[in-house]
Structure formats: structure tokens, C-alpha cells
Design a protein around this motif. Structure first.
Motif, PDB file in Angstrom:
ATOM      1  N   LEU A  54       0.825  -1.203   0.000  1.00 39.36           N
ATOM      2  CA  LEU A  54       0.000   0.000   0.000  1.00 39.36           C
ATOM      3  C   LEU A  54       0.866   1.262   0.000  1.00 39.36           C
ATOM      4  CD1 LEU A  54      -2.801  -1.125   2.474  1.00 39.36           C
ATOM      5  CD2 LEU A  54      -3.035  -0.681   0.022  1.00 39.36           C
ATOM      6  N   ALA A  55       2.009   1.210   0.691  1.00 33.72           N
ATOM      7  CA  ALA A  55       2.928   2.352   0.656  1.00 33.72           C
ATOM      8  C   ALA A  55       3.458   2.567  -0.757  1.00 33.72           C
ATOM      9  CB  ALA A  55       4.077   2.130   1.634  1.00 33.72           C
ATOM     10  N   PRO A 239      11.400  -0.249  -5.687  1.00 32.91           N
ATOM     11  CA  PRO A 239      10.951  -1.571  -5.242  1.00 32.91           C
ATOM     12  C   PRO A 239       9.995  -1.499  -4.055  1.00 32.91           C
ATOM     13  CG  PRO A 239      13.231  -1.191  -4.615  1.00 32.91           C
ATOM     14  CD  PRO A 239      12.849  -0.073  -5.521  1.00 32.91           C
ATOM     15  N   MET A 240       9.060  -2.457  -4.028  1.00 33.77           N
ATOM     16  CA  MET A 240       8.053  -2.497  -2.962  1.00 33.77           C
ATOM     17  C   MET A 240       8.710  -2.716  -1.604  1.00 33.77           C
ATOM     18  SD  MET A 240       4.573  -4.693  -3.165  1.00 33.77           S
ATOM     19  CE  MET A 240       4.302  -3.915  -4.769  1.00 33.77           C
ATOM     20  N   ALA A 370      15.210   9.738   2.836  1.00 32.69           N
ATOM     21  CA  ALA A 370      14.704   9.201   1.573  1.00 32.69           C
ATOM     22  C   ALA A 370      14.299  10.335   0.643  1.00 32.69           C
ATOM     23  CB  ALA A 370      13.504   8.291   1.830  1.00 32.69           C
ATOM     24  N   PRO A 371      14.422  10.152  -0.671  1.00 35.44           N
ATOM     25  CA  PRO A 371      13.979  11.184  -1.609  1.00 35.44           C
ATOM     26  C   PRO A 371      12.480  11.436  -1.467  1.00 35.44           C
ATOM     27  CG  PRO A 371      15.279   9.479  -2.725  1.00 35.44           C
ATOM     28  CD  PRO A 371      14.980   8.980  -1.360  1.00 35.44           C
ATOM     29  N   GLY A 377       7.400   4.639   0.400  1.00 36.43           N
ATOM     30  CA  GLY A 377       8.222   3.502   0.795  1.00 36.43           C
ATOM     31  C   GLY A 377       8.841   3.695   2.162  1.00 36.43           C
ATOM     32  N   ALA A 378       9.339   4.914   2.438  1.00 32.99           N
ATOM     33  CA  ALA A 378       9.925   5.193   3.749  1.00 32.99           C
ATOM     34  C   ALA A 378       8.874   5.116   4.844  1.00 32.99           C
ATOM     35  CB  ALA A 378      10.582   6.578   3.733  1.00 32.99           C
ATOM     36  N   SER A 379       7.682   5.646   4.571  1.00 32.49           N
ATOM     37  CA  SER A 379       6.596   5.587   5.537  1.00 32.49           C
ATOM     38  C   SER A 379       6.198   4.143   5.836  1.00 32.49           C
ATOM     39  CB  SER A 379       5.381   6.369   5.014  1.00 32.49           C
ATOM     40  OG  SER A 379       4.322   6.364   5.938  1.00 32.49           O
TER      41      SER A 379
END
Length: 443
Positions: A54-55, A239-240, A370-371, A377-379
Motif C-alpha cells: 500500500l505504501a 521496489p516495494m 529518503a527522496p 516507501g519510507a513511511s
């Protein structure tokens, strides 16, 4: 921010409320205690298995859409939980509720990043940590008050009007963020779901001291499908399972810090009720009050730490906070045989101050390293690290009981002090890690 905080409060409250009400629900539905645990497990499995997909989807179609959809699913699933006539239907509704909570938690910190300018991001994340701390602290109290005046379905029904209010805030107010140009990979999503569901199942079964073969099979499935997931996404621009973000030293150290610190929290919050009741001979009511100083002080310290993280390095703040947490947990393990309420409360408050001092700076370090286009993705990694740490801590408590018997809670608290100390070292190492992202994402 009101929309974000209200939805996060609902998702956090629901975990604490369900844990407290589990005996009442099991009795009303005529379910065995072992079977009723799936009311909790279904929610956690659905959350951890879908957080990263979901992220990743949020980075593609926009965090706002994921958040609003998750909030709507959570609200409708809460209504389904309230009217569920059997354990099976309640468990199915809890799966949907976990899916909605996963959507909320997978992108909430990403949205906060777009709500606050970079020099005030720590304040926003401090507010988020404040809401989580307060919700976690008052969850058992709210559950007790509701159960004192009504039956258990109202624990879930109360989410419906609150979810509707959160939707009314969210739809006109949440920001529209840039959408990614890469496509969503359903095969990777399936591999991710299997990997993390098997991992959480293995940890949960280990905590229940299930047969070793079941734990080993689940762990082997998690490792095998995890390897397939990494192979599948090799070379993917986003990537996931964001292994590329782990090429950033600050991001990696922040994730390690989060897992170790939440493992320490899990060790504490699972073992302390046994410690207070079985070792110190306190009643259930007294135990509830004795557990309160930790989350209350976390809630008080989080906004202060968030503001400080806008001025001082997160590695320094987190290292100090986690060293305090380690000392606090060690002091709990070394308590005298007959401590006073003040002795216990002061030690719990020290732990809460240390944990609250680390949380907001660590969130900022993860998000800022993170960008912006990888905020989802970071969240997702933030939420995944928290759940993995807490689940690992709970499993280690079971191991401590198996090793030390009645001294298991003391061993668990000692192990928590070690985990917090390791997290403090990992946090401090960020002071020496390169903070720039240049070149990391270039082929």
C-alpha cells in the motif's frame, strides 16, 4: 493534520481496545480463548502483510487516495465488527479493518512530510507521536469505560461516527502529491504479503510455544518468498520492499534503531503486567495504573523531541533517549522485592521519557533521508519496523518465560534493556554516517 491525527488515533486505539476486551468478546461469542486470539492476530496479520504494497501504491497513485480509501474501509469494517454474530465473521471483519488501518499507517508520515516544510518536519512528526502515545495510553481506559456501561460491539461501533468525521476533514484538506511514473507490480505485492504474513505467523506461534516444526516451516516460507521478492524487484526504480533505500547509511541505521527500540517496548509491555501481578502481587486495577506513567510521559516528551529534532541531529537525540530507556528498563529489572508505588512510577516515567525522546527524531531521520518521491516507501518501512519490533519483543517474552519460569519477567526486562542499548548505539552511529543522497540512486 487534524484528519491525519484523527485517523491515526482510531487505528492505534483499536489495537489497545481489542486487547483489553478480548475476554468479554470470547465469552459472548462462546469462543475458546485460544481461538479468540485470532481477533487480534487477524488485524495484525492484515496490517503487516499489506503495509509495503500500500505504501508503494501510494507513491504511484498518490498518498491521499490510499489514506482516504483506507479510512473508508476501516470505518465500514468497524460497523461490520459491531454487528458480527460469530467469531468467524468478526475475524473476517477484523481482516478488513486491519487492511484499512494498514492503508492509514502506510502513508501517514509521508503525508506529514508534505504538510510541513523541511525545517519544521520534526514538529509534525512529534505531533504524530503525541497522538499515538495518548491513544495507546487511554485505549484500555476507554475500553473499560465502554464495557462498564455497554456490551463489546460498542467498542467498534464508536469508530463509525469518528471515522465519518475524519473523512469529512480528509477529503477537502489532504494534499495532492506527485504520482510516480512506474507501474504497480501485483506479483511483488503477493510475494510481499506471503513473506510478512509467514514471518508474523512464525513469531506469533513461537510466542505461543507452538511445535517447532510449524515455526520452522513458517520461517522457511518467509525467507524463501522474501528472497523471491528481492530477486523479482532487482533493478526496479522503486521496489516495494525498498532495499535500495537501505543503501543510505542513515536510513539503515534509523530502521535498525526502530526495530530494536520497539522490540524493547514489546518486551516491556508484555512482561510488565506479569511482573506487577505475579512477582509483586499487585491487583489488575493497580497494574493498570502502574502501566500508565510510561505512555503518558511518551506523549508529553514526543512534541518536545520533535521540536528539538529540527535543531539538533536525530542521531544524538535518539542515542540519548534510548540510553535513558535502557537505564530505565534495567532499573525495573533490578527493583527491590517490595517497591513502593513511587519507586515503580518513577522507573516507568524514566522509560517513557527515553522512548518519547527517541521516537520523533527517528521518524524524521527516516523520512528526511529518503527522496521525496519515495516518501511512501519510507513511511511503509516505519510502520513495518514498529510492528516487527513489537512482535519480536512479544515472542522473546515467551522465550524468557520458558527459560526462567517465574523469573521470566525479570529476564525479559533485562533483555529489553539490552535491545534499547543496542538501539542507542545504532542511533549514535548516525552521527558519523554520510547524510547526503547524492549518487545513491544513480545507475
Amino acid at each position: 493534520m487534524g484528519a491525519v491525527m484523527l485517523a491515526v488515533a482510531l487505528a492505534t486505539l483499536d489495537t489497545a481496545i481489542a486487547n483489553t476486551a478480548l475476554p468479554a468478546i470470547a465469552a459472548d461469542l462462546h469462543a475458546a480463548p485460544a481461538a479468540s486470539v485470532w481477533i487480534i492476530n487477524a488485524y495484525q496479520l492484515a496490517m503487516v502483510a499489506t503495509l509495503l504494497p500500500l505504501a508503494a501504491l501510494g507513491d504511484i497513485i498518490g498518498h491521499r487516495r490510499i489514506y482516504i480509501s483506507g479510512l473508508a474501509i476501516f470505518t465500514l469494517a468497524s460497523l461490520a465488527c459491531a454487528v458480527a454474530p460469530t467469531l468467524t465473521t468478526l475475524t473476517a471483519a477484523r481482516v478488513l479493518q486491519g487492511l484499512g488501518a494498514s492503508a492509514i499507517m502506510s502513508v501517514n508520515t509521508a503525508l506529514i512530510r508534505f504538510l510541513f516544510p523541511p525545517h519544521r518536519l520534526g514538529r509534525g512528526l512529534g505531533l504524530n507521536a503525541l497522538v499515538v502515545g495518548v491513544s495507546f495510553a487511554i485505549g484500555p481506559t476507554i475500553a473499560s469505560l465502554i464495557l462498564a456501561t455497554a456490551n463489546w460491539p460498542w467498542l467498534f461501533a464508536i469508530n463509525v461516527p469518528l471515522g465519518a468525521i475524519a473523512l469529512a476533514f480528509a477529503m477537502p484538506a489532504l494534499p495532492h502529491t506527485a504520482q510516480g511514473k512506474h507501474a504497480f507490480d501485483p506479483v511483488a505485492a503477493l510475494l510481499n504479503v506471503i513473506t510478512f504474513a509467514a514471518l508474523i505467523f512464525a513469531l506469533g506461534e513461537a510466542a505461543q510455544r507452538a511445535p517447532g516444526a510449524e515455526v520452522l516451516i513458517a520461517a522457511a516460507i518467509a525467507l524463501g518468498f522474501g528472497a523471491l521478492l528481492i530477486w523479482r524487484e532487482a533493478g526496479h526504480p522503486a521496489p516495494m520492499l525498498p532495499v535500495d533505500l537501505f543503501r543510505l547509511p542513515v536510513f539503515t541505521l534509523s530502521a535498525v534503531t526502530a526495530v530494536c527500540s520497539f522490540a524493547a517496548q514489546g518486551l516491556a509491555f508484555v512482561s510488565l503486567p506479569f511482573y506487577f501481578e505475579d512477582v509483586l502481587g499487585r491487583s489488575q486495577v493497580e497494574t493498570g495504573f502502574l502501566m500508565t506513567p510510561w505512555p503518558v510521559v511518551v506523549a508529553a516528551a514526543a512534541p518536545i523531541a520533535g521540536r528539538l529534532s529540527d535543531r539538533y541531529p536525530p542521531g544524538l537525540l535518539g542515542g540519548i533517549g534510548l540510553a535513558i530507556l535502557s537505564a530505565g528498563m534495567a532499573s525495573l529489572a533490578l527493583m527491590p522485592a517490595h517497591p513502593s508505588v513511587t519507586d515503580i512510577a518513577v522507573r516507568m516515567a524514566v522509560c517513557g521519557a527515553g522512548f518519547g525522546f527517541f521516537q520523533s527524531p527517528n521518524l524524521k531521520a527516516l523520512m528526511a533521508s529518503a527522496p521525496p518521491e519515495r516518501s511512501g516507501g519510507a513511511s511503509g518501512i516505519i510502520a513495518t519496523a514498529r510492528l516487527l519490533g513489537q512482535t519480536t519483543g512479544a515472542a522473546l517474552v515467551a522465550l524468557c518465560f520458558g527459560i526462567a519460569g517465574k523469573h521470566g519477567p525479570t529476564l525479559a526486562l533485562s533483555a529489553g534493556a539490552v535491545f534499547a542499548g543496542a538501539a542507542s548505539v545504532a542511533s549514535g552511529l548516525r552521527l558519523f554516517a554520510p547524510s547526503h543522497r547524492a549518487g545513491v540512486f544513480q545507475k
